[in-house]
Design a protein around this motif. Structure first.
Motif, PDB file in Angstrom:
ATOM      1  N   CYS A  21      46.320  50.437  24.969  1.00  0.00           N
ATOM      2  CA  CYS A  21      46.478  51.606  25.821  1.00  0.00           C
ATOM      3  C   CYS A  21      46.899  51.240  27.228  1.00  0.00           C
ATOM      4  N   ALA A  22      47.554  52.176  27.848  1.00  0.00           N
ATOM      5  CA  ALA A  22      47.947  52.041  29.242  1.00  0.00           C
ATOM      6  C   ALA A  22      47.676  53.363  29.902  1.00  0.00           C
ATOM      7  N   ARG A  23      47.410  53.336  31.172  1.00  0.00           N
ATOM      8  CA  ARG A  23      47.186  54.616  31.798  1.00  0.00           C
ATOM      9  C   ARG A  23      47.326  54.526  33.301  1.00  0.00           C
ATOM     10  N   GLY A  24      47.451  55.698  33.900  1.00  0.00           N
ATOM     11  CA  GLY A  24      47.483  55.789  35.342  1.00  0.00           C
ATOM     12  C   GLY A  24      46.100  56.130  35.854  1.00  0.00           C
ATOM     13  N   LEU A  25      45.722  55.557  36.952  1.00  0.00           N
ATOM     14  CA  LEU A  25      44.391  55.739  37.506  1.00  0.00           C
ATOM     15  C   LEU A  25      44.485  56.078  38.973  1.00  0.00           C
ATOM     16  N   ASP A  26      43.407  56.670  39.477  1.00  0.00           N
ATOM     17  CA  ASP A  26      43.331  57.025  40.887  1.00  0.00           C
ATOM     18  C   ASP A  26      42.170  56.244  41.482  1.00  0.00           C
ATOM     19  N   VAL A  27      42.451  55.318  42.363  1.00  0.00           N
ATOM     20  CA  VAL A  27      41.381  54.454  42.817  1.00  0.00           C
ATOM     21  C   VAL A  27      40.502  55.085  43.886  1.00  0.00           C
ATOM     22  N   THR A  28      40.719  56.345  44.249  1.00  0.00           N
ATOM     23  CA  THR A  28      39.750  56.963  45.152  1.00  0.00           C
ATOM     24  C   THR A  28      38.563  57.510  44.376  1.00  0.00           C
ATOM     25  N   ASN A  29      38.637  57.535  43.063  1.00  0.00           N
ATOM     26  CA  ASN A  29      37.589  58.145  42.240  1.00  0.00           C
ATOM     27  C   ASN A  29      37.130  57.132  41.191  1.00  0.00           C
ATOM     28  N   TYR A  30      36.071  56.378  41.515  1.00  0.00           N
ATOM     29  CA  TYR A  30      35.529  55.443  40.536  1.00  0.00           C
ATOM     30  C   TYR A  30      34.066  55.213  40.877  1.00  0.00           C
ATOM     31  N   ASN A  31      33.334  54.597  39.953  1.00  0.00           N
ATOM     32  CA  ASN A  31      31.955  54.212  40.242  1.00  0.00           C
ATOM     33  C   ASN A  31      31.533  53.061  39.327  1.00  0.00           C
ATOM     34  N   ASP A  32      30.240  52.721  39.389  1.00  0.00           N
ATOM     35  CA  ASP A  32      29.749  51.623  38.561  1.00  0.00           C
ATOM     36  C   ASP A  32      28.957  52.141  37.367  1.00  0.00           C
ATOM     37  N   GLY A  33      29.109  53.423  37.078  1.00  0.00           N
ATOM     38  CA  GLY A  33      28.411  53.985  35.920  1.00  0.00           C
ATOM     39  C   GLY A  33      29.124  53.615  34.633  1.00  0.00           C
ATOM     40  N   CYS A  34      28.397  53.743  33.536  1.00  0.00           N
ATOM     41  CA  CYS A  34      29.012  53.507  32.219  1.00  0.00           C
ATOM     42  C   CYS A  34      29.350  54.855  31.612  1.00  0.00           C
ATOM     43  N   CYS A  35      30.599  55.043  31.182  1.00  0.00           N
ATOM     44  CA  CYS A  35      31.758  54.160  31.315  1.00  0.00           C
ATOM     45  C   CYS A  35      33.017  55.025  31.372  1.00  0.00           C
ATOM     46  N   PHE A  36      33.775  54.903  32.439  1.00  0.00           N
ATOM     47  CA  PHE A  36      35.053  55.621  32.495  1.00  0.00           C
ATOM     48  C   PHE A  36      36.065  54.826  31.664  1.00  0.00           C
ATOM     49  N   ASP A  37      36.222  55.245  30.426  1.00  0.00           N
ATOM     50  CA  ASP A  37      37.034  54.528  29.446  1.00  0.00           C
ATOM     51  C   ASP A  37      38.195  55.379  28.955  1.00  0.00           C
ATOM     52  N   TYR A  38      39.229  54.716  28.482  1.00  0.00           N
ATOM     53  CA  TYR A  38      40.260  55.369  27.675  1.00  0.00           C
ATOM     54  C   TYR A  38      40.634  54.396  26.570  1.00  0.00           C
ATOM     55  N   GLY A  39      40.467  54.841  25.324  1.00  0.00           N
ATOM     56  CA  GLY A  39      40.882  53.950  24.241  1.00  0.00           C
ATOM     57  C   GLY A  39      40.066  54.158  22.989  1.00  0.00           C
ATOM     58  N   ASN A  40      39.953  53.043  22.250  1.00  0.00           N
ATOM     59  CA  ASN A  40      39.464  53.064  20.876  1.00  0.00           C
ATOM     60  C   ASN A  40      37.943  52.970  20.832  1.00  0.00           C
ATOM     61  N   ALA A  41      37.300  53.869  20.060  1.00  0.00           N
ATOM     62  CA  ALA A  41      35.835  53.900  19.981  1.00  0.00           C
ATOM     63  C   ALA A  41      35.400  54.371  18.597  1.00  0.00           C
ATOM     64  N   GLU A  42      34.113  54.654  18.478  1.00  0.00           N
ATOM     65  CA  GLU A  42      33.532  54.963  17.172  1.00  0.00           C
ATOM     66  C   GLU A  42      33.585  56.470  16.885  1.00  0.00           C
ATOM     67  N   PRO A  43      34.041  56.868  15.682  1.00  0.00           N
ATOM     68  CA  PRO A  43      34.044  58.291  15.317  1.00  0.00           C
ATOM     69  C   PRO A  43      32.633  58.868  15.181  1.00  0.00           C
ATOM     70  N   SER A  44      31.616  58.013  15.094  1.00  0.00           N
ATOM     71  CA  SER A  44      30.238  58.494  14.925  1.00  0.00           C
ATOM     72  C   SER A  44      29.571  58.864  16.246  1.00  0.00           C
ATOM     73  N   ASN A  45      30.192  58.608  17.368  1.00  0.00           N
ATOM     74  CA  ASN A  45      29.580  58.781  18.696  1.00  0.00           C
ATOM     75  C   ASN A  45      28.394  57.830  18.897  1.00  0.00           C
ATOM     76  N   LEU A  46      28.317  56.799  18.081  1.00  0.00           N
ATOM     77  CA  LEU A  46      27.198  55.853  18.162  1.00  0.00           C
ATOM     78  C   LEU A  46      27.721  54.453  18.468  1.00  0.00           C
ATOM     79  N   ASP A  47      26.887  53.663  19.115  1.00  0.00           N
ATOM     80  CA  ASP A  47      27.179  52.252  19.344  1.00  0.00           C
ATOM     81  C   ASP A  47      26.980  51.522  18.016  1.00  0.00           C
ATOM     82  N   THR A  48      28.078  51.131  17.384  1.00  0.00           N
ATOM     83  CA  THR A  48      27.964  50.472  16.071  1.00  0.00           C
ATOM     84  C   THR A  48      28.152  48.969  16.167  1.00  0.00           C
ATOM     85  N   GLY A  49      28.072  48.432  17.385  1.00  0.00           N
ATOM     86  CA  GLY A  49      28.017  46.976  17.503  1.00  0.00           C
ATOM     87  C   GLY A  49      29.218  46.344  18.187  1.00  0.00           C
TER      88      GLY A  49
END
Ligand code: AHR
Length: 483
Positions: free
Chosen positions: A143-171
């Protein structure tokens, strides 16, 4: 030519293509995103001005005129149907909306221009996210994306991309998503951030092997206003982070090598797509998204370099965050409520830290008049908006916290600056002059409810978010302060 035309000619076609700002194929003239408005719940699709072009922001402005709008769908332009919609609850967190869904993003939080034409990105505060759990189109996505660096933090997790269809942490190894922010809980880069990192599940990484949780000095802190971020992983033990300035120049490689240990190789991507959240719906991150794609295969650096040139040629630039009557920096102002019959003689004042309406006039006591007067500053968190210092409590500003407006001493933190920054627009009701929204939670507006001031969304989950009299309650007459 659009980015996905370039990926296709490189032999790694897009299988998901998301953007609220422009078509990502030269031939794409269909819907980019859907907005839903607060007044009546009506929805409309925003398309490019012409095939291959920039989004028709004027159509949004007219549809959303005198009300609020949120982005309810970000369509997939690839033809695979991988649209992004409101994210459901997950293993780590439920959202605040009905049935545990996350918030949807305001449609006006990230105004930009592309080659001088206005468009809107997706400004994502905490508890806001999008997801697709029925992915189509297989591949080792990148993935590639455009971002705005005035809006960020150290929270988990501002992500874009591939993840689990279950909405669960599967490892470990069950995600491969771009993260952006200054989180240092896992691997991180040089300086104090923010960084482009890879959320590979149970960790944000920027290097491999046993060193995955270490600092990678080759991954720089990013200070570009618009950022291109690239993450790609192949079917073997190889993955890469690249980044650059979306407005000029080329991409650099920040890491390329083996996956972290243990259990990140072989990778186990599952194919759901997240935006603004972690794989298990961890929803504490914030960031801004303009465009992003996922492709089949492992695109060549040459293909990505051509995509970066295409992004540069799109000429992203910031656009005005405010509209309507100007509230002048340096002036002292008052805010009179407009809701009938309760409130038209009442002004925004503070009693200690609490911000509330009180009847005030030029014959009120000096202390009440001072309490109802506010010095206008350039926004502490973003210079395109405003902050308001209390006349009777120098150094204290209006900020929101847990959705209430408070008057607190500026502690100099980034969080305070974000929470004390508000953007002004033409009032939603004609009885007022201005409506103010939170810069850091753009779907939330200054609103009085039972005499107390909140940042409220139009029809959100809290009592003070009620749609009843929303437009009146967020519309104030801004005039000179009482001093
Ligand atoms: O890897 C970081 C986060 O850890 C993931 O996004 C989430 O699924 C897990 O909580």
């Amino acid at each position: 030519t659009g980015p996905c035309d370039i990926y296709a000619s490189g032999g790694t076609p897009c299988v998901a293509a998301h953007s609220t700002t422009r078509a990502l194929y030269s031939s794409y003239g269909g819907a980019l995103y859907q907005v839903t408005r607060g007044s009546d719940g009506a929805k409309t699709d925003i398309k490019p001005l012409s095939a291959g072009g920039v989004a028709n922001a004027a159509a949004q402005d007219s549809f959303c005129s005198s009300t609020t709008c949120v982005i309810s769908i970000i369509y997939d332009q690839s033809g695979q149907g991988n649209h992004l919609t409101q994210a459901p609850p997950g293993g780590a967190a439920s959202g605040p909306e009905a049935n545990g869904y996350d918030y949807l993003a305001s449609a006006i939080g990230a105004p930009v221009t592309l080659n001088s034409q206005k468009a809107y990105g997706v400004f994502i505060p905490p508890k806001t996210g999008y997801r697709n759990n029925s992915p189509r189109g297989n591949g080792y996505w990148r993935c590639a994306r455009g971002l705005d660096v005035t809006n960020y933090n150290d929270g988990c997790c501002f992500d874009y991309g591939n993840a689990e269809p279950s909405n669960l942490d599967t490892g470990n190894g069950h995600m491969e998503a771009i993260f952006f922010g200054d989180r240092t809980a896992h691997g991180y880069g040089a300086g104090s951030g923010p960084w482009i990192l890879a959320d590979l599940e149970n960790g944000l990484y920027t290097s491999g092997g046993d060193d995955g949780y270490g600092r990678n000095p080759n991954n720089p802190s990013i200070n570009y206003r618009f950022v291109t971020a690239v993450l790609k992983g192949n079917s073997g033990n190889q993955w890469t982070i690249r980044g650059g300035n979306s407005v000029s120049g080329t991409l650099s490689t920040y890491y390329s090598g083996v996956r972290p240990t243990p259990n990140y190789n072989p990778m186990s991507k599952e194919g759901a797509i997240v935006l603004g959240i972690g794989g298990d719906n961890s929803n504490a991150g914030r960031g801004t998204f303009y465009e992003g794609v996922m492709t089949t295969g492992y695109p060549s650096d040459t293909t990505e370099n051509a995509v970066q040139a295409n992004i540069v040629a799109a000429k992203y630039a910031p656009s005005a965050l405010q509209s309507g009557p100007e509230i002048t920096v340096g002036s002292t102002v008052s805010f009179r409520a407009t809701t009938l019959p309760c409130c038209t003689t009442k002004y925004i004042t503070h009693v200690g830290a609490n911000v509330q309406l009180q009847v005030a006039s030029s014959s009120s006591t000096v202390s009440l008049r001072r309490s109802a007067s506010w010095i206008v500053h350039v926004g502490l968190g973003n210079s395109g908006c405003l902050s308001f210092e209390s006349v009777d409590s120098p150094g204290s500003f209006i900020r929101h916290s847990s959705n209430k407006l408070l008057v607190n001493v500026n502690d100099g933190s980034k969080l305070f600056a974000q929470e004390a920054t508000f953007c002004s627009h033409e009032a939603l009701s004609s009885a007022g002059t201005n409506t103010l929204r939170s810069w850091s939670f753009p779907a939330r507006y200054w609103r009085h409810y039972r005499g107390t001031l909140y940042v409220a969304s139009n029809g959100g989950p809290n009592a003070f978010d009620t749609k009843m009299t929303f437009n009146d309650d967020v519309s104030f007459v801004v005039a000179s302060g009482f001093q």
